[in-house]
Design a protein around this motif. Structure first.
Motif, short mmCIF file in Angstrom:
data_model
loop_
_atom_site.label_atom_id
_atom_site.label_comp_id
_atom_site.label_asym_id
_atom_site.label_seq_id
_atom_site.Cartn_x
_atom_site.Cartn_y
_atom_site.Cartn_z
N GLN A 45 44.29 32.19 46.19
CA GLN A 45 44.95 33.02 45.16
C GLN A 45 44.64 32.49 43.76
O GLN A 45 44.37 33.24 42.84
CB GLN A 45 46.46 33.05 45.39
CG GLN A 45 46.85 33.82 46.63
CD GLN A 45 48.35 34.11 46.71
OE1 GLN A 45 49.16 33.39 46.14
NE2 GLN A 45 48.70 35.16 47.44
N SER B 283 41.11 33.51 42.82
CA SER B 283 41.02 34.94 42.50
C SER B 283 41.61 35.23 41.12
O SER B 283 41.03 35.93 40.30
CB SER B 283 41.79 35.77 43.52
OG SER B 283 41.02 35.92 44.68
N LEU B 284 42.79 34.64 40.87
CA LEU B 284 43.44 34.90 39.58
C LEU B 284 42.65 34.31 38.43
O LEU B 284 42.61 34.88 37.33
CB LEU B 284 44.87 34.34 39.58
CG LEU B 284 45.86 35.16 40.39
CD1 LEU B 284 47.16 34.43 40.57
CD2 LEU B 284 46.13 36.51 39.72
N ILE C 267 39.37 34.04 38.32
CA ILE C 267 38.24 34.95 38.07
C ILE C 267 38.72 36.21 37.33
O ILE C 267 38.12 36.65 36.35
CB ILE C 267 37.55 35.35 39.41
CG1 ILE C 267 36.92 34.12 40.05
CG2 ILE C 267 36.50 36.43 39.17
CD1 ILE C 267 36.45 34.34 41.48
N ILE C 268 39.86 36.75 37.81
CA ILE C 268 40.39 37.97 37.18
C ILE C 268 40.75 37.72 35.72
O ILE C 268 40.39 38.48 34.83
CB ILE C 268 41.64 38.48 37.96
CG1 ILE C 268 41.21 39.05 39.31
CG2 ILE C 268 42.38 39.55 37.17
CD1 ILE C 268 42.36 39.36 40.26
N GLU D 185 37.65 37.33 33.60
CA GLU D 185 37.00 38.64 33.43
C GLU D 185 37.77 39.48 32.41
O GLU D 185 37.21 40.15 31.56
CB GLU D 185 36.95 39.33 34.80
CG GLU D 185 36.06 40.54 34.88
CD GLU D 185 34.59 40.25 34.60
OE1 GLU D 185 33.91 41.17 34.14
OE2 GLU D 185 34.15 39.10 34.82
N PHE D 186 39.09 39.40 32.50
CA PHE D 186 39.95 40.17 31.58
C PHE D 186 39.72 39.72 30.13
O PHE D 186 39.57 40.54 29.23
CB PHE D 186 41.42 39.98 31.96
CG PHE D 186 42.35 40.91 31.23
CD1 PHE D 186 42.68 42.14 31.76
CD2 PHE D 186 42.87 40.57 29.98
CE1 PHE D 186 43.53 43.01 31.09
CE2 PHE D 186 43.71 41.43 29.29
CZ PHE D 186 44.04 42.65 29.84
N PHE E 11 39.70 48.41 33.17
CA PHE E 11 39.71 47.10 33.83
C PHE E 11 40.40 47.19 35.19
O PHE E 11 39.86 46.75 36.20
CB PHE E 11 40.40 46.05 32.95
CG PHE E 11 40.46 44.69 33.60
CD1 PHE E 11 39.35 43.85 33.56
CD2 PHE E 11 41.59 44.27 34.28
CE1 PHE E 11 39.38 42.61 34.18
CE2 PHE E 11 41.64 43.03 34.90
CZ PHE E 11 40.53 42.20 34.86
N ILE F 277 35.33 43.33 41.21
CA ILE F 277 34.98 42.01 40.66
C ILE F 277 34.61 41.07 41.82
O ILE F 277 35.36 40.95 42.80
CB ILE F 277 36.14 41.40 39.83
CG1 ILE F 277 36.54 42.34 38.69
CG2 ILE F 277 35.73 40.05 39.26
CD1 ILE F 277 37.77 41.88 37.92
N HIS G 198 34.00 38.00 44.29
CA HIS G 198 34.75 36.82 44.73
C HIS G 198 36.25 36.91 44.47
O HIS G 198 36.93 35.88 44.42
CB HIS G 198 34.21 35.54 44.09
CG HIS G 198 32.77 35.30 44.36
ND1 HIS G 198 32.24 35.31 45.64
CD2 HIS G 198 31.73 35.05 43.51
CE1 HIS G 198 30.93 35.08 45.57
NE2 HIS G 198 30.60 34.93 44.29
N VAL G 199 36.76 38.13 44.29
CA VAL G 199 38.20 38.28 44.11
C VAL G 199 38.80 38.83 45.39
O VAL G 199 38.24 39.74 46.00
CB VAL G 199 38.50 39.24 42.93
CG1 VAL G 199 39.96 39.67 42.95
CG2 VAL G 199 38.21 38.55 41.61
N ASP G 200 39.89 38.22 45.84
CA ASP G 200 40.57 38.67 47.05
C ASP G 200 40.99 40.14 46.90
O ASP G 200 41.65 40.50 45.92
CB ASP G 200 41.80 37.78 47.28
CG ASP G 200 42.56 38.20 48.51
OD1 ASP G 200 42.06 37.91 49.61
OD2 ASP G 200 43.64 38.82 48.36
N ILE H 31 44.74 40.93 46.43
CA ILE H 31 45.28 40.60 45.10
C ILE H 31 44.85 41.67 44.09
O ILE H 31 45.65 42.15 43.28
CB ILE H 31 44.81 39.20 44.65
CG1 ILE H 31 45.43 38.13 45.54
CG2 ILE H 31 45.15 38.94 43.18
CD1 ILE H 31 45.06 36.70 45.20
#
Lengths: 814, 60
Positions: A479, A482-483, A485-486, A489-490, B15, B22, B24-26, B29
């Protein structure tokens, strides 16, 4: 495509300078309005600003001013209603009056249009740039870098983007904190220790666990081969039948208690170090609560700096305490204090993080202690010591937890780390647990199956716990990744979005600025973002000056350049953000410009903003008369003047044609009160036109004074010119003489002189004025240019004549 | 204003609409964040609770 909104008419009544009704019948057209200082032309901008935003910036920013009261014309009675009425071209459904009136001694506001369409329109309009005044021009430049970012972010809806970014960042941080809080390594090590103790090996694979258990139970010949976890349960069930069930339960309980204690014992330093960190942060802030309190003063200081930057306060003293100090010095001090406040905010963020971590660590440990305290076996007499030991430990950890919720501004101290630190003595009761475990194990030694039961059961639990920790850690890490990366990216998308906007917006600002300032050394004006990759913290303005980048713009910009930038910024904002309205109001925005820049500004408006309906207010007479009006006339704009009189307040100068209709209607109805001024104004207009057309010589006067000639002076000039040049026109002197010698002329020549002539005298005087006009205006209905003027001079016949049919002509010697 | 200029809302919509792509993002999530955004419930507390539920629900 949605209709773009233009104004059909604006009527204001009882607002600011406008006592009577002041109407701008625009019909979607642009207008340039001239008004001398003090005529109240800003009543129009104030009324429109209030209509759209419910505030008037230059009145609202002063807390001593009651806006509603200030908006009302001071001559109004309590029963009078102040009103702004705006109607729109092709959108009559959103026409509306906004009124301000007394209701039970309170000034109350009301809209006449309560439709959803109007409400929606008003909401949309609040976001748009509709009005610019001189005093707003440098607002953006004078803002701090972070305020500049906030200003633009608010307009383009980036505030919401920043909020969402914060949510993602907090979520990412909460996962990181959770990983740290769980302290998986310590928990796993304790369980590994159990495995070594019970099975004599550090086992990490299922097969090895099964293999070890099979080895242990082989001598018992149970007939069970362990190949999966269910088989372990079978083994345990087999052993359980043969052993002391009560003792086994007690042993399991004791071992659970022992494991919890071992884990906490191994975390004493971890807890202590996190608490010490929190304690230090707490002390740092508690000893400097002032700096935290200062963060609340930040807004006040920022407001104070704005007051100084915008020169609302000009004397060299502090506007609050009035102690003498230069404004530069004061602003420098404010800048230092704001910097300190910024530091304090960072300190507080670090403190909050440490506080949150101690809180979650202690809550988690209390939860673990409670797993033992909630076990039924803790209540039996033999467990009294264990219960007390666990309760004491829980209390001690609760002290940590209490300290983690103490308000740093309360003035209370939190305990030092050494007073809370868990001591070896806190775990002394564990010896009793160890002894009892040994006792049971001794009993079990006599019964091999009981020992095996205990060891296999504990090993199974330890192995499963290790696997659980691994799984939990893996999930949290997944988790977290993932967060991360997110979030990254944001941040990238946000930065790109803002930069795309800023690049495009900068381009427009530069275009308008360069248009107004060609061939000047300030090039490539742009706004740029300031800050790290993931944390934009401001916007600044840069330009190239003699080939070098310069920032901030105040460095080399004169006041006029700064205002020019402000104007370019506003116009670029109109271009970028005004999606619904296609009108703007510019109130006296070029006061600091020289004539060349004023000219360029007018050209910019006429060329680049021709699709917009523009309401242009100015008190610059020369610019209005000699530049804007001729250009506006060509482009089909309306042109008018704003006047102020005591009896009417702010009002519009009527066109002579409208004035004549009003005079004649009133004369016909015998309503002669207050007709003096309109007749004087009409006569002045006629005489000026005649004087202009026959080139009458009058004494030299500068600018405005030239416009303010009195009728008597104009008559003298006209007669003198006629005497010199035209015997034929001299024959018309009787009518001119009648006007000149009229008692009415003497009375009305004073602008505000109230007088009450007889209706008959007034009618006769008016008839003379019209007769005079007829001499110099051709009466032929087909004459297209009826004015008798030297422009149409017939040099062969030596006659002055009308410019159309030529039938009205008089001898004229040049 | 140029075509590539987006308002804040457009940036957010784009977005979160593309969040599942995106790399490699689960996926769970991404789906959860998209849903919370679309329901206007994207707060740190809600995300924290949803993450906990995802961990609890993931039995593998």
């Amino acid at each position: 495509m949605a209709i773009k909104t233009k104004i059909n008419s604006i009527t204001i009544k009882g607002i600011r300078g406008a006592k009577d009704s002041l109407e701008l019948p625009l019909k979607g057209k642009s207008i340039v309005l001239y008004g001398d200082n003090g005529t109240g032309k800003s009543s129009i901008s104030d009324a429109l600003e209030w209509f759209y935003t419910n505030r008037v910036y230059h009145l609202s920013s002063n807390s001593e001013i009651d806006l509603k009261d200030a908006l009302r014309n001071s001559g109004l009675g309590k029963d009078d209603i102040s009103e702004v009425n705006v109607s729109f071209v092709k959108e009559s459904d959103i026409d509306c009056s906004k009124t301000l009136f007394y209701k039970r001694d309170n000034l109350t506001t009301d809209f006449s249009n309560s439709s959803d369409d109007f409400k929606k329109y008003l909401e949309l309009s609040k976001e748009e740039n509709l009005l610019l005044r001189y005093q707003y021009l440098t607002d953006f430049i004078d803002n701090t870098k972070s305020d500049k970012l906030k200003y633009l972010s608010d307009i383009i809806g980036f505030l919401e983007v920043t909020k969402k970014k914060d949510v993602l960042k907090k979520s990412y941080n909460s996962i990181k904190t959770e990983i740290k809080n769980q302290n998986f390594e310590a928990q796993t090590n304790i369980q590994k220790g159990t495995l070594i103790e019970k099975l004599g090996a550090a086992i990490s694979q299922e097969e090895n666990l099964f293999e070890k258990i099979n080895e242990k139970i082989k001598p018992l010949k149970t007939g069970i081969e362990v190949e999966k976890f269910e088989d372990i349960d079978k083994v345990l069930a087999h052993l359980k039948n043969e052993t002391n069930n009560k003792l086994n339960k007690e042993l399991a309980f004791l071992e659970k208690a022992n494991t919890v204690l071992d884990t906490i014992k191994s975390e004493v330093e971890f807890i202590d170090s996190e608490y010490t960190n929190y304690f230090n942060e707490f002390e740092l802030i508690a000893n400097d609560v002032e700096s935290i309190m200062q963060t609340f003063l930040g807004e006040l200081l920022k407001a104070g700096d704005t007051v100084l930057a915008k020169k609302y306060h000009k004397t060299d003293n502090c506007p609050l305490c009035l102690q003498p100090k230069s404004i530069e010095e004061l602003r420098a001090e404010i800048a230092i204090r704001l910097k300190e406040i910024e530091e304090s905010s960072k300190k507080k963020a670090s403190f909050d993080k440490a506080k949150q971590l101690v809180n979650s660590i202690t809550i988690e440990r209390i939860k673990r202690l409670e797993t033992v305290l909630l076990d039924p076996l803790v209540e039996v007499d033999e467990s009294k010591l264990i219960k007390k030991g666990f309760t004491d430990l829980k209390e001690k950890i609760t002290e940590y937890q209490k300290a983690s919720v103490e308000r740093v501004t309360s003035g209370n101290k939190i305990p030092k780390a050494e007073t809370l630190k868990l001591l070896t003595s806190d775990f002394e009761f564990q010896n009793a647990i160890g002894s009892r475990i040994k006792e049971i194990q001794e009993i079990f030694k006599k019964d091999n199956s009981a020992v095996l039961y205990s060891n296999i059961s504990a090993s199974k639990d330890a192995f499963l716990k290790i696997k659980l920790f691994e799984k939990q850690k893996e999930k949290l890490e997944k988790q977290r990744k993932s967060l991360e990366i997110i979030y990254n990216e944001f941040v990238k998308v946000q930065k790109e979005g803002l930069e795309n906007f800023i690049t495009s917006f900068s381009g427009k600002i530069n275009e308008y600025y360069q248009y107004m300032n060609p061939d000047e050394p300030f090039q490539e004006i742009k706004i740029v973002t300031v800050g790290d990759e993931d944390e934009l913290n401001g916007i600044t303005i840069e330009y190239k000056y003699n080939g070098n980048w310069v920032s901030p713009p105040q460095k080399y910009f004169s006041e006029s350049h700064l205002n020019c930038f402000g104007l370019s910024f506003f116009l670029a904002s109109v271009n970028a953000f005004n999606n619904k309205n296609e009108f703007i109001l510019l109130d006296d925005v070029i006061s600091s410009f020289d004539s060349n820049h004023r000219k360029r500004f007018a050209e910019l408006i006429f060329e680049k903003f021709s699709k917009y309906q523009i309401i242009l207010l100015t008190h610059e007479a020369d610019w209005f008369t000699n530049f804007v009006s001729p250009l506006a006339k060509k482009k089909g704009w309306l042109i008018n003047e704003i006047k102020w009189t005591k009896e009417k307040g702010t009002h519009l100068e009527e066109e002579p044609r409208d004035l004549r209709v009003r005079i004649e209607t009133n004369l016909a109805d015998s309503k002669i009160e207050n007709l003096g001024n309109p007749i004087r104004r009409y006569l002045e207009h006629s005489l000026k036109e005649i004087a202009l057309n026959i080139e009458a010589k009058l004494s030299f006067q500068y600018n405005d004074s030239n416009e303010h000639r009195m009728p008597y002076e104009l008559i003298m000039g006209i007669k003198s010119e006629i005497k010199k040049c035209s015997a034929e026109l001299q024959a018309k002197f009787p009518v001119i003489d009648r006007i000149e010698s009229s008692a009415i002329l003497g009375n009305i020549s004073s602008h505000d002189n109230p007088f009450n002539p007889k209706i008959g005298d007034l009618k006769a005087f008016w008839a003379d004025i019209l007769e005079l006009e007829k001499i110099f205006i051709c009466e032929q209905s087909d004459c297209k240019r009826p004015l008798v003027s030297l422009k149409n001079y017939d040099s062969v016949a030596k006659k002055i004549r009308c410019g159309g049919c030529g039938k009205t002509k008089y001898d004229w010697k040049k | 204003m140029a075509e590539n200029v987006k308002s804040g809302k457009e940036i957010l919509d784009d977005f979160f609409n593309g969040i599942e792509t995106i790399v490699h993002v689960d996926a769970d999530i991404a789906k959860m964040l998209k849903r919370l955004y679309q329901e206007d419930k994207l707060t740190d507390t809600n995300v924290k609770n949803e993450l906990q539920q995802l961990r609890d629900g993931d039995k593998d």
